[in-house]
Design an enzyme around this catalytic site. Sequence first.
Site, PDB file in Angstrom:
ATOM      1  N   HIS A   1      96.555  37.520  65.106  1.00 35.44           N
ATOM      2  CA  HIS A   1      95.212  38.097  65.062  1.00 35.44           C
ATOM      3  C   HIS A   1      95.010  38.951  66.299  1.00 35.44           C
ATOM      4  CE1 HIS A   1      91.132  37.557  66.915  1.00 35.44           C
ATOM      5  NE2 HIS A   1      90.761  38.111  65.780  1.00 35.44           N
TER       6      HIS A   1
ATOM      7  N   ASN B   1      91.730  41.610  68.018  1.00 35.41           N
ATOM      8  CA  ASN B   1      90.398  42.176  67.871  1.00 35.41           C
ATOM      9  C   ASN B   1      90.005  42.866  69.169  1.00 35.41           C
ATOM     10  OD1 ASN B   1      87.258  41.523  68.512  1.00 35.41           O
ATOM     11  ND2 ASN B   1      87.538  42.068  66.353  1.00 35.41           N
ATOM     12  N   VAL B   2      89.453  44.054  69.069  1.00 40.92           N
ATOM     13  CA  VAL B   2      88.816  44.707  70.215  1.00 40.92           C
ATOM     14  C   VAL B   2      87.475  45.240  69.729  1.00 40.92           C
ATOM     15  CG1 VAL B   2      90.808  45.261  71.653  1.00 40.92           C
ATOM     16  CG2 VAL B   2      90.230  46.771  69.749  1.00 40.92           C
ATOM     17  N   ARG B   3      86.446  45.113  70.561  1.00 37.05           N
ATOM     18  CA  ARG B   3      85.108  45.425  70.077  1.00 37.05           C
ATOM     19  C   ARG B   3      84.193  45.866  71.224  1.00 37.05           C
ATOM     20  NH1 ARG B   3      86.401  40.177  70.181  1.00 37.05           N
ATOM     21  NH2 ARG B   3      85.129  38.795  71.455  1.00 37.05           N
TER      22      ARG B   3
END
Length: 301
Positions: free
Chosen positions: A108, A110-112
């Site tokens: 997994h 994720n960057v946000r």
Amino acid sequence: MSTDSLATVETFLRDLQDRICAALERADGGARFIEEAWSRSEGGGGRSRVLKNGAVFEQGGVNFSHVEGKTLPPSATAHRPELAGRAWSALGVSLVLHPRNPYVPTTHMNVRYFEARADGVEPVWWFGGGFDLTPFYPFDEDVVHWHRTARDACAPFGAEIYPKYKRWCDDYFFLKHRNETRGVGGLFFDDLNTGGFERCFDLTRAVGNGFLDAYLPIMDRRKATVFGEREREFQLYRRGRYVEFNLVYDRGTLFGLQSGGRTESILMSLPPRVRFEYAYAPEAGTPEARLAEYLVPREWV
């Protein structure tokens, strides 16, 4: 922040999605991503890309979203009650890969970026992200490579960054009701806004850009490993832990559902096939029992 800052983050995230999808298609060699563009009535939308039944990946998803709203959902204000009632924007790229071969780990990333606004006050903003690895049949050299790449991505921002985000990952991806980590960890950070926008953005870019360097060598080493029904059944059982974490603990899943996001895109992270078995325990001394040794945090580099 200005609309220019939002546009700059969005440009990076869209490009990151494109680059990761292209690299994964080359690595898989047997399937391509199918894209669904979607919009949200309250504001914003995204691009959901899913690859199915590939040569390596049973299913993988790489999603980009830029959504907006007038009032924050409860999952966001639970930790920041002072933001209740503010308008908001949330941008991110999130991926989950479920390989077919049990010797290739699930992963997994994720960057946000998040921003909350109200009239008469400065916007509140922060970055978040990370990547983590969930093997079923772990190899020490793979885990060391994973963490070494994570450490190297963080190194330009200070020697303290990797240990801090590594511990945060161990703590966050922890199934309290099972008393075990979801996998062998990696990096996790949230609410990052110290040191100025550019530094925070640079660190987030380093994490996003470092993912392929961390994962593809592991995938290449293990994708041709011979496996049978026993390994496949264990993989399906352990995928159940992934489901448990995402539906019980994951803040991103809760935020997406509570904010009226696209359900199919939010639940893209769930594996295509999974099994649950009452009171299962692997036989002592087996490779399956060995996994438990890796579900306790340790230092790898």
